[in-house]
Design a protein around this motif. Structure first.
Motif, PDB file in Angstrom:
ATOM      1  N   LEU A 112     117.476 -16.750   6.573  1.00  0.00           N
ATOM      2  CA  LEU A 112     117.200 -18.114   6.148  1.00  0.00           C
ATOM      3  C   LEU A 112     116.582 -18.861   7.321  1.00  0.00           C
ATOM      4  O   LEU A 112     117.174 -18.975   8.387  1.00  0.00           O
ATOM      5  CB  LEU A 112     118.486 -18.809   5.704  1.00  0.00           C
ATOM      6  CG  LEU A 112     118.335 -20.280   5.321  1.00  0.00           C
ATOM      7  CD1 LEU A 112     117.422 -20.446   4.117  1.00  0.00           C
ATOM      8  CD2 LEU A 112     119.694 -20.912   5.051  1.00  0.00           C
ATOM      9  N   ILE A 113     115.383 -19.388   7.122  1.00  0.00           N
ATOM     10  CA  ILE A 113     114.650 -20.045   8.196  1.00  0.00           C
ATOM     11  C   ILE A 113     114.864 -21.552   8.188  1.00  0.00           C
ATOM     12  O   ILE A 113     115.001 -22.170   9.240  1.00  0.00           O
ATOM     13  CB  ILE A 113     113.149 -19.700   8.096  1.00  0.00           C
ATOM     14  CG1 ILE A 113     112.942 -18.220   8.436  1.00  0.00           C
ATOM     15  CG2 ILE A 113     112.319 -20.558   9.027  1.00  0.00           C
ATOM     16  CD1 ILE A 113     111.517 -17.749   8.243  1.00  0.00           C
ATOM     17  N   SER A 114     114.891 -22.157   7.002  1.00  0.00           N
ATOM     18  CA  SER A 114     115.083 -23.604   6.958  1.00  0.00           C
ATOM     19  C   SER A 114     115.574 -24.041   5.594  1.00  0.00           C
ATOM     20  O   SER A 114     115.378 -23.358   4.594  1.00  0.00           O
ATOM     21  CB  SER A 114     113.781 -24.348   7.305  1.00  0.00           C
ATOM     22  OG  SER A 114     112.777 -24.064   6.345  1.00  0.00           O
ATOM     23  N   THR A 115     116.232 -25.197   5.577  1.00  0.00           N
ATOM     24  CA  THR A 115     116.729 -25.815   4.347  1.00  0.00           C
ATOM     25  C   THR A 115     116.073 -27.176   4.204  1.00  0.00           C
ATOM     26  O   THR A 115     116.048 -27.964   5.149  1.00  0.00           O
ATOM     27  CB  THR A 115     118.259 -25.970   4.387  1.00  0.00           C
ATOM     28  OG1 THR A 115     118.868 -24.683   4.512  1.00  0.00           O
ATOM     29  CG2 THR A 115     118.770 -26.644   3.124  1.00  0.00           C
ATOM     30  N   TRP A 116     115.555 -27.465   3.006  1.00  0.00           N
ATOM     31  CA  TRP A 116     114.834 -28.708   2.758  1.00  0.00           C
ATOM     32  C   TRP A 116     115.536 -29.471   1.650  1.00  0.00           C
ATOM     33  O   TRP A 116     115.701 -28.966   0.541  1.00  0.00           O
ATOM     34  CB  TRP A 116     113.383 -28.408   2.365  1.00  0.00           C
ATOM     35  CG  TRP A 116     112.657 -27.691   3.456  1.00  0.00           C
ATOM     36  CD1 TRP A 116     112.663 -26.348   3.730  1.00  0.00           C
ATOM     37  CD2 TRP A 116     111.842 -28.285   4.470  1.00  0.00           C
ATOM     38  NE1 TRP A 116     111.902 -26.074   4.823  1.00  0.00           N
ATOM     39  CE2 TRP A 116     111.377 -27.240   5.309  1.00  0.00           C
ATOM     40  CE3 TRP A 116     111.443 -29.595   4.737  1.00  0.00           C
ATOM     41  CZ2 TRP A 116     110.550 -27.470   6.400  1.00  0.00           C
ATOM     42  CZ3 TRP A 116     110.617 -29.829   5.822  1.00  0.00           C
ATOM     43  CH2 TRP A 116     110.179 -28.779   6.644  1.00  0.00           C
ATOM     44  N   VAL A 120     105.755 -28.627  -2.398  1.00  0.00           N
ATOM     45  CA  VAL A 120     107.160 -28.717  -2.798  1.00  0.00           C
ATOM     46  C   VAL A 120     107.336 -29.762  -3.899  1.00  0.00           C
ATOM     47  O   VAL A 120     107.967 -29.512  -4.935  1.00  0.00           O
ATOM     48  CB  VAL A 120     108.055 -29.063  -1.592  1.00  0.00           C
ATOM     49  CG1 VAL A 120     109.485 -29.362  -2.044  1.00  0.00           C
ATOM     50  CG2 VAL A 120     108.054 -27.922  -0.578  1.00  0.00           C
ATOM     51  N   GLU A 121     106.781 -30.934  -3.691  1.00  0.00           N
ATOM     52  CA  GLU A 121     106.988 -32.024  -4.647  1.00  0.00           C
ATOM     53  C   GLU A 121     106.256 -31.786  -5.958  1.00  0.00           C
ATOM     54  O   GLU A 121     106.705 -32.245  -7.015  1.00  0.00           O
ATOM     55  CB  GLU A 121     106.578 -33.347  -3.998  1.00  0.00           C
ATOM     56  CG  GLU A 121     107.500 -33.713  -2.835  1.00  0.00           C
ATOM     57  CD  GLU A 121     107.118 -34.995  -2.118  1.00  0.00           C
ATOM     58  OE1 GLU A 121     106.084 -35.599  -2.476  1.00  0.00           O
ATOM     59  OE2 GLU A 121     107.854 -35.394  -1.187  1.00  0.00           O
ATOM     60  N   GLU A 122     105.139 -31.055  -5.921  1.00  0.00           N
ATOM     61  CA  GLU A 122     104.460 -30.657  -7.158  1.00  0.00           C
ATOM     62  C   GLU A 122     105.390 -29.812  -8.016  1.00  0.00           C
ATOM     63  O   GLU A 122     105.500 -30.015  -9.238  1.00  0.00           O
ATOM     64  CB  GLU A 122     103.190 -29.870  -6.817  1.00  0.00           C
ATOM     65  CG  GLU A 122     102.631 -28.987  -7.916  1.00  0.00           C
ATOM     66  CD  GLU A 122     101.811 -29.739  -8.943  1.00  0.00           C
ATOM     67  OE1 GLU A 122     101.423 -30.886  -8.684  1.00  0.00           O
ATOM     68  OE2 GLU A 122     101.568 -29.159 -10.017  1.00  0.00           O
ATOM     69  N   VAL A 177     115.241 -24.898  -0.880  1.00  0.00           N
ATOM     70  CA  VAL A 177     114.939 -26.275  -1.298  1.00  0.00           C
ATOM     71  C   VAL A 177     116.054 -26.707  -2.230  1.00  0.00           C
ATOM     72  O   VAL A 177     116.346 -26.010  -3.217  1.00  0.00           O
ATOM     73  CB  VAL A 177     113.581 -26.373  -2.013  1.00  0.00           C
ATOM     74  CG1 VAL A 177     113.370 -27.786  -2.560  1.00  0.00           C
ATOM     75  CG2 VAL A 177     112.442 -25.989  -1.067  1.00  0.00           C
ATOM     76  N   ARG A 178     116.695 -27.827  -1.915  1.00  0.00           N
ATOM     77  CA  ARG A 178     117.830 -28.291  -2.724  1.00  0.00           C
ATOM     78  C   ARG A 178     117.712 -29.778  -2.979  1.00  0.00           C
ATOM     79  O   ARG A 178     117.397 -30.542  -2.064  1.00  0.00           O
ATOM     80  CB  ARG A 178     119.154 -27.975  -2.042  1.00  0.00           C
ATOM     81  CG  ARG A 178     120.337 -28.003  -2.999  1.00  0.00           C
ATOM     82  CD  ARG A 178     121.638 -27.579  -2.346  1.00  0.00           C
ATOM     83  NE  ARG A 178     122.211 -28.638  -1.546  1.00  0.00           N
ATOM     84  CZ  ARG A 178     122.332 -28.612  -0.223  1.00  0.00           C
ATOM     85  NH1 ARG A 178     121.895 -27.560   0.456  1.00  0.00           N
ATOM     86  NH2 ARG A 178     122.873 -29.615   0.426  1.00  0.00           N
ATOM     87  N   LEU A 198     110.774 -34.985  -0.776  1.00  0.00           N
ATOM     88  CA  LEU A 198     111.452 -34.494   0.424  1.00  0.00           C
ATOM     89  C   LEU A 198     112.037 -35.655   1.211  1.00  0.00           C
ATOM     90  O   LEU A 198     111.424 -36.724   1.311  1.00  0.00           O
ATOM     91  CB  LEU A 198     110.476 -33.714   1.310  1.00  0.00           C
ATOM     92  CG  LEU A 198     110.066 -32.324   0.824  1.00  0.00           C
ATOM     93  CD1 LEU A 198     109.029 -31.728   1.757  1.00  0.00           C
ATOM     94  CD2 LEU A 198     111.266 -31.397   0.714  1.00  0.00           C
ATOM     95  N   GLU A 199     113.231 -35.442   1.777  1.00  0.00           N
ATOM     96  CA  GLU A 199     113.879 -36.506   2.536  1.00  0.00           C
ATOM     97  C   GLU A 199     113.293 -36.661   3.935  1.00  0.00           C
ATOM     98  O   GLU A 199     113.300 -37.757   4.485  1.00  0.00           O
ATOM     99  CB  GLU A 199     115.382 -36.252   2.613  1.00  0.00           C
ATOM    100  CG  GLU A 199     116.068 -36.399   1.257  1.00  0.00           C
ATOM    101  CD  GLU A 199     117.559 -36.183   1.323  1.00  0.00           C
ATOM    102  OE1 GLU A 199     118.061 -35.802   2.410  1.00  0.00           O
ATOM    103  OE2 GLU A 199     118.241 -36.400   0.307  1.00  0.00           O
ATOM    104  N   LYS A 200     112.807 -35.574   4.500  1.00  0.00           N
ATOM    105  CA  LYS A 200     112.205 -35.673   5.828  1.00  0.00           C
ATOM    106  C   LYS A 200     110.860 -36.382   5.728  1.00  0.00           C
ATOM    107  O   LYS A 200     110.108 -36.188   4.783  1.00  0.00           O
ATOM    108  CB  LYS A 200     112.023 -34.293   6.453  1.00  0.00           C
ATOM    109  CG  LYS A 200     113.322 -33.633   6.883  1.00  0.00           C
ATOM    110  CD  LYS A 200     113.070 -32.313   7.581  1.00  0.00           C
ATOM    111  CE  LYS A 200     114.394 -31.697   8.054  1.00  0.00           C
ATOM    112  NZ  LYS A 200     114.168 -30.400   8.731  1.00  0.00           N
ATOM    113  N   ALA A 201     110.569 -37.196   6.737  1.00  0.00           N
ATOM    114  CA  ALA A 201     109.310 -37.939   6.742  1.00  0.00           C
ATOM    115  C   ALA A 201     108.862 -38.140   8.175  1.00  0.00           C
ATOM    116  O   ALA A 201     109.605 -37.864   9.125  1.00  0.00           O
ATOM    117  CB  ALA A 201     109.478 -39.286   6.034  1.00  0.00           C
ATOM    118  N   GLY A 202     107.624 -38.614   8.331  1.00  0.00           N
ATOM    119  CA  GLY A 202     107.116 -38.970   9.650  1.00  0.00           C
ATOM    120  C   GLY A 202     107.121 -37.815  10.630  1.00  0.00           C
ATOM    121  O   GLY A 202     106.808 -36.666  10.289  1.00  0.00           O
TER     122      GLY A 202
END
Length: 401
Positions: free
Chosen positions: A173-177, A290-292, A212-213, A184-188
Motif C-alpha cells: 500500500l503506497i498511499s491512502t486518499w 479520482v473525482e471523475e 481511495v475512501r 479529495l480532502e487534500k488541497a494546495g
C-alpha cells in the motif's frame, strides 16, 4: 524476558526496513491501524469516527473487541510526520479527551509511529491504576515496533501494507486518499507534494496500490452498525438493505477511482503521456481522475450546454463527451485566437492542443473513463485499444458541440 523483548524489537526492525513503502501519511497510518485491529478482533463493523480536523473526543476508530464495546483507537497525528516522540503529557491529554466520548469507552488505545518506550509503558500502568479507581476505561499505548509486530501476524494486512505476499508479486500500500462529497480532502501544497510523491513511489514500487475512501462510506457503515445485535422490524430491515445498497454504490466508485488512477499512472501507453508529455498537469489530472470516478460522470458545470466531443484517431464513431463550463470554453477560444493570429490557423484539433487546464481537468479524466468503458463494456483488450489509437491520449480528435 529481556531476550524476548530484544527478539521482538529485532523482528520489528526487520519488517520496518523492508524495501517497501512505509506509511507516507497519517491517513495511511490510520488505514494500517484499522486493518490490524479489524483482523485481530474479527470486527467487520469497525469504523472511522469523524474526519481529520473535526472534534472526535480523542477517537479516530471505533470498534468491538469480542464482547467489549466500544473500544476507541487514537492514531496519533502530528504536523511533522512520522511522529518520532510522544510524551506523558500528550498521553494524559488524549485520555482526558477520550473520557468525553459517547457512549463511554470501555478501552482506549493510543497508536503512534514513535518507538516503543519502557518509561511510557510504566506511566500507562500507573495511569490505569487511577483509571480503575474512577471506574473508567483502561488505556493501552502501542508504538511503531509493536504495531508492525501485530501487522505481521495477519498475511492480508502484510500483503496490503508491506507487499510481502509469499511468492507472488508484492503489492504494498503506497498511499491512502480521503474524499468528502466526491472531492479529495487534500488541497494546495499538500496535494501537490502527495501526488508527486505517489508518482515517485509508483516508479519505485510499480506493483504497489493505493486506497481511495470516502467519508460518506464510513458514515453509512456506522449507521448500518447501529442495527447490530437488535431484533429488527421489517421496516428496519428495509432501511438496512437501503443503507447497504448505498454503501455498495460508494465502495464501487472508490474501487473504480483506484483502477482509473493505476491505469493512468502505471500503464506504459498512458503514463508516458501524463508523466513525460504533460508533466506539469499531473496534480490536476490525478485529482480530476479520482473525482471523475467518484462522481461517475455526474459533473455538470450548470452554466453551459456545450460539450467537448473526443474521438480516438482511428475510430471517429467511438466518441467520449464531457461538459464544458463557460470558463473552459473561454480558455479554448482564447488559445485558438492566439494561434490564429500567430500561425494563421487555430490549430486546436486534438487533446494535446487543448489549454492545459481544460486538458487536465476535463479531457484526461473522461478519456481514462472511456478506455475503462471500452475494456469493460466492449470487451476490448489492449491490442484493440491500440488498433483504434485510443491509447494515444494526446491524439484524440476534438470538437465543441
Amino acid at each position: 524476558m529481556l531476550f524476548f523483548q530484544c527478539r521482538v524489537e529485532e523482528e520489528a526492525r526487520m519488517y520496518l526496513n523492508w524495501d517497501y513503502a512505509p506509511p507516507r501519511s497519517w491517513e495511511q497510518f490510520e488505514e494500517l491501524c484499522a486493518d490490524i485491529f479489524q483482523s485481530a478482533w474479527s470486527d467487520p463493523a469497525l469504523v472511522r469516527h469523524g474526519r481529520a480536523g473535526q472534534r472526535q473526543n480523542g477517537v479516530d476508530i471505533v470498534c468491538r473487541q469480542g464482547a467489549i464495546y466500544p473500544v476507541g483507537l487514537q492514531c496519533k497525528k502530528r504536523s511533522r510526520w512520522p511522529e518520532s516522540k510522544i510524551t506523558k503529557t500528550q498521553i494524559d491529554e488524549e485520555v482526558v479527551e477520550a473520557t468525553k466520548f459517547e457512549p463511554a469507552l470501555r478501552r482506549f488505545y493510543i497508536l503512534t509511529t514513535a518507538p516503543d518506550d519502557a518509561l511510557l509503558q510504566e506511566h500507562i500502568r500507573k495511569l490505569n491504576e487511577r483509571q480503575r479507581k474512577k471506574g473508567l476505561f483502561d488505556v493501552h499505548l502501542l508504538g511503531r515496533g509493536e504495531l508492525v509486530r501485530l501487522a505481521t501476524l495477519y498475511s492480508r494486512v502484510v500483503e496490503k501494507h508491506f507487499g510481502r505476499s509469499g511468492g507472488g508479486l508484492s503489492s504494498p500500500l503506497i498511499s491512502t486518499w480521503m474524499a468528502s462529497n466526491g472531492k479529495l480532502e487534500k488541497a494546495g501544497t499538500e496535494l501537490d507534494l502527495s501526488v508527486r510523491e505517489l508518482v515517485q513511489d509508483l516508479y519505485d514500487w510499480p506493483t504497489g496500490h493505493i486506497v481511495v475512501r470516502q467519508r460518506e462510506s464510513d458514515a453509512l457503515l456506522e449507521n448500518i452498525n447501529r442495527y447490530e445485535g437488535k431484533e429488527l422490524t421489517q421496516n428496519q430491515r428495509r432501511e438496512r438493505i437501503s443503507l447497504r445498497q448505498q454503501l455498495k454504490e460508494l465502495t464501487d466508485r472508490e474501487r473504480f477511482a483506484v483502477k482509473a488512477v493505476m491505469l493512468a499512472f502505471t500503464h506504459a501507453d498512458l503514463a508516458d503521456w501524463l508523466l513525460k508529455v504533460w508533466p506539469d498537469d499531473i496534480v490536476v489530472s490525478f485529482k480530476s481522475i479520482v473525482e471523475e470516478q467518484l462522481g461517475r460522470g455526474s459533473y455538470a458545470p450548470g452554466n453551459t450546454t456545450q460539450y467537448l466531443r473526443m474521438s480516438p484517431p482511428r475510430a471517429a464513431e467511438r466518441r467520449c463527451s464531457a461538459p464544458l463550463s463557460s470558463e473552459d470554453i473561454a480558455a479554448i477560444m482564447a488559445i485558438m485566437a492566439r494561434r490564429q493570429e500567430r500561425y494563421g490557423k487555430p490549430l486546436t484539433t486534438t487533446v494535446d492542443e487543448l489549454p492545459p487546464e481544460v486538458r487536465s481537468r476535463v479531457a484526461i479524466p473522461r478519456l481514462i473513463r472511456g478506455i475503462m468503458e471500452f475494456m469493460s463494456e466492449d470487451k476490448f483488450d489492449w491490442n484493440a485499444i491500440r488498433a483504434i489509437g485510443a491509447n494515444q491520449l494526446g491524439q484524440w480528435t476534438i470538437e465543441i458541440a
